[in-house]
Design a protein around this motif. Structure first.
Motif, PDB file in Angstrom:
ATOM      1  N   VAL A   1      45.453  68.662 -35.908  1.00 33.82           N
ATOM      2  CA  VAL A   1      46.861  68.413 -36.219  1.00 33.82           C
ATOM      3  C   VAL A   1      47.599  67.932 -34.973  1.00 33.82           C
ATOM      4  CG1 VAL A   1      49.044  69.518 -36.882  1.00 33.82           C
ATOM      5  CG2 VAL A   1      46.953  70.041 -38.135  1.00 33.82           C
ATOM      6  N   SER A   2      48.440  66.916 -35.148  1.00 37.46           N
ATOM      7  CA  SER A   2      49.355  66.511 -34.081  1.00 37.46           C
ATOM      8  C   SER A   2      50.651  67.286 -34.249  1.00 37.46           C
ATOM      9  CB  SER A   2      49.651  65.011 -34.150  1.00 37.46           C
ATOM     10  OG  SER A   2      50.746  64.686 -33.317  1.00 37.46           O
ATOM     11  N   HIS A   3      51.020  68.040 -33.247  1.00 37.82           N
ATOM     12  CA  HIS A   3      52.232  68.846 -33.382  1.00 37.82           C
ATOM     13  C   HIS A   3      53.498  68.016 -33.263  1.00 37.82           C
ATOM     14  CE1 HIS A   3      49.320  72.054 -33.270  1.00 37.82           C
ATOM     15  NE2 HIS A   3      50.256  72.843 -33.750  1.00 37.82           N
ATOM     16  N   ALA A   4      53.356  66.741 -32.882  1.00 38.26           N
ATOM     17  CA  ALA A   4      54.495  65.834 -32.997  1.00 38.26           C
ATOM     18  C   ALA A   4      54.874  65.668 -34.468  1.00 38.26           C
ATOM     19  CB  ALA A   4      54.150  64.483 -32.377  1.00 38.26           C
ATOM     20  N   ASP A   5      53.868  65.649 -35.354  1.00 35.10           N
ATOM     21  CA  ASP A   5      54.144  65.563 -36.792  1.00 35.10           C
ATOM     22  C   ASP A   5      54.882  66.807 -37.275  1.00 35.10           C
ATOM     23  OD1 ASP A   5      52.920  63.074 -37.095  1.00 35.10           O
ATOM     24  OD2 ASP A   5      50.951  63.961 -37.462  1.00 35.10           O
TER      25      ASP A   5
ATOM     26  N   GLU B   1      58.465  66.593 -36.055  1.00 36.57           N
ATOM     27  CA  GLU B   1      59.177  65.593 -36.857  1.00 36.57           C
ATOM     28  C   GLU B   1      59.555  66.167 -38.222  1.00 36.57           C
ATOM     29  OE1 GLU B   1      58.589  60.991 -38.422  1.00 36.57           O
ATOM     30  OE2 GLU B   1      56.831  62.227 -38.001  1.00 36.57           O
ATOM     31  N   ALA B   2      58.628  66.898 -38.840  1.00 34.24           N
ATOM     32  CA  ALA B   2      58.913  67.521 -40.133  1.00 34.24           C
ATOM     33  C   ALA B   2      60.043  68.540 -40.010  1.00 34.24           C
ATOM     34  CB  ALA B   2      57.646  68.191 -40.679  1.00 34.24           C
ATOM     35  N   THR B   3      60.026  69.323 -38.934  1.00 37.32           N
ATOM     36  CA  THR B   3      61.088  70.307 -38.720  1.00 37.32           C
ATOM     37  C   THR B   3      62.441  69.632 -38.524  1.00 37.32           C
ATOM     38  OG1 THR B   3      59.528  71.917 -37.790  1.00 37.32           O
ATOM     39  CG2 THR B   3      61.855  72.201 -37.226  1.00 37.32           C
ATOM     40  N   ALA B   4      62.449  68.495 -37.820  1.00 36.00           N
ATOM     41  CA  ALA B   4      63.696  67.747 -37.648  1.00 36.00           C
ATOM     42  C   ALA B   4      64.219  67.249 -38.995  1.00 36.00           C
ATOM     43  CB  ALA B   4      63.471  66.574 -36.696  1.00 36.00           C
TER      44      ALA B   4
ATOM     45  N   ASN C   1      51.194  61.810 -30.123  1.00 36.27           N
ATOM     46  CA  ASN C   1      51.192  63.061 -29.365  1.00 36.27           C
ATOM     47  C   ASN C   1      52.581  63.341 -28.809  1.00 36.27           C
ATOM     48  OD1 ASN C   1      48.392  63.641 -29.713  1.00 36.27           O
ATOM     49  ND2 ASN C   1      47.933  62.046 -28.194  1.00 36.27           N
ATOM     50  N   ILE C   2      52.847  64.581 -28.506  1.00 36.64           N
ATOM     51  CA  ILE C   2      54.156  64.965 -27.981  1.00 36.64           C
ATOM     52  C   ILE C   2      54.322  64.354 -26.591  1.00 36.64           C
ATOM     53  CG2 ILE C   2      55.597  66.900 -27.271  1.00 36.64           C
ATOM     54  CD1 ILE C   2      54.137  68.611 -29.347  1.00 36.64           C
ATOM     55  N   PRO C   3      55.369  63.539 -26.379  1.00 39.07           N
ATOM     56  CA  PRO C   3      55.518  62.812 -25.104  1.00 39.07           C
ATOM     57  C   PRO C   3      56.177  63.639 -24.009  1.00 39.07           C
ATOM     58  CG  PRO C   3      57.252  62.164 -26.599  1.00 39.07           C
ATOM     59  CD  PRO C   3      56.395  63.159 -27.358  1.00 39.07           C
ATOM     60  N   VAL C   4      55.581  64.784 -23.680  1.00 38.78           N
ATOM     61  CA  VAL C   4      56.134  65.619 -22.616  1.00 38.78           C
ATOM     62  C   VAL C   4      55.011  66.014 -21.659  1.00 38.78           C
ATOM     63  CG1 VAL C   4      58.072  66.526 -23.925  1.00 38.78           C
ATOM     64  CG2 VAL C   4      55.881  67.690 -24.038  1.00 38.78           C
TER      65      VAL C   4
END
Length: 295
Positions: free
Chosen positions: A160-164, A167-170, A292-295
């Protein structure tokens, strides 16, 4: 909601609500092959698991070993195990439990965060049980329905990509369905009982130590990075981090409505039916590229 040890991820909520004087019950979508037995007023898809059942030490049966531990804490020893079925029988099981226990609120708890995957992400994690539970509970009439996710980051293990997820939470925030997040810390009595339960049951099932819960407990204890609490994860790289100890909470209906294959799920009877629905959807939909999360 996701089967196996997910019920343990609900224990901090269970003990916190009990401390407030609420009447709380535990149920779990079970991975164990459950025998046939008298269920009283409950349908075949529900099995009340109590310490009176027979199980051998080491056997994979989280509900049974949890029921044994609960009794040692002066708690009621029944954990309701839900069979590995599709939406139709699972909905019937929940309806029966709602009537039998006079339930006014259902909190589905996901060990991990893949329950927010809608169906076109690059990686869905392990969606079968989560989606079945979401759709079945969302179809109920009467109880208030909530979702809580615990273990941010653990689903990287399943692609799972946690960026997804973020995004879903947003998206759910924009619709008013995201209810916020809160931390589990070592000083909280409900968290201490959760850790005690995990440690006791892991000893009874040493070959099946929960990757999700051992990761969450490690995060709560302040571990970080590639920390392995169980040999089951050796050979992989983990990212234990403080976000794993957060409950992320949502109005369940809004999460369920995001599932792109919701409608065909309604007719499923077996878990094999669920697998076919997801497989067909993945063949028909355009899969979004992984981010991926860009941090």
């Amino acid at each position: 909601m996701g089967g196996g040890f997910d019920v343990f991820c609900g224990l901090p909520l269970y003990f916190a609500l009990k401390a407030e004087g609420k009447e709380v019950f535990l149920a779990n979508y079970s991975f164990t092959s459950l025998g046939l037995g008298p269920n009283g007023p409950l349908p075949h898809a529900v099995v009340p698991v109590t310490p009176d059942l027979n199980a051998q030490p080491g056997e994979y049966f989280p509900e049974y070993w949890l029921s044994r531990w609960l009794v040692t804490q002066g708690e009621p020893g029944t954990v309701y195990a839900l069979r590995k079925v599709g939406v139709q029988p699972l909905k019937g099981a929940y309806e029966a439990l709602v009537r039998h226990l006079d339930i006014d609120t259902i909190i589905l708890v996901d060990g991990g965060t893949d329950s927010l995957m809608r169906g076109d992400e690059s990686g869905l994690g392990t969606p079968h049980e989560d989606a079945t539970s979401l759709v079945a509970v969302n179809e109920l009439r009467g109880p208030k329905k909530l979702l809580a996710c615990l273990g941010f980051g653990v689903d990287h293990f399943h692609g799972v990509s946690h960026a997804d997820y973020l995004e879903a939470t947003a998206e759910l925030t924009r619709s008013g369905a995201y209810l916020g997040a809160f931390s589990l810390t070592p000083d909280m009595p409900p968290v201490q009982k959760y850790k005690d339960a995990c440690e006791a049951v892991f000893q009874m099932m040493p070959r099946y130590t929960s990757i999700v819960n051992s990761s969450v407990v490690s995060a709560i204890d302040g571990q970080y990075g590639n920390h392995h609490a169980t040999s089951r994860t050796h050979g992989s790289e983990l990212w234990i981090n403080p976000l794993m100890g957060l409950y992320w909470t949502y109005h369940l209906p809004a999460v369920a409505r995001r599932i792109q294959y919701y409608q065909p799920m309604l007719d499923t009877v077996t878990l094999s039916d669920v697998g076919l629905v997801i497989e067909r959807h993945r063949e028909e939909v355009t899969i979004r590229p992984r981010v991926n999360i860009p941090v």
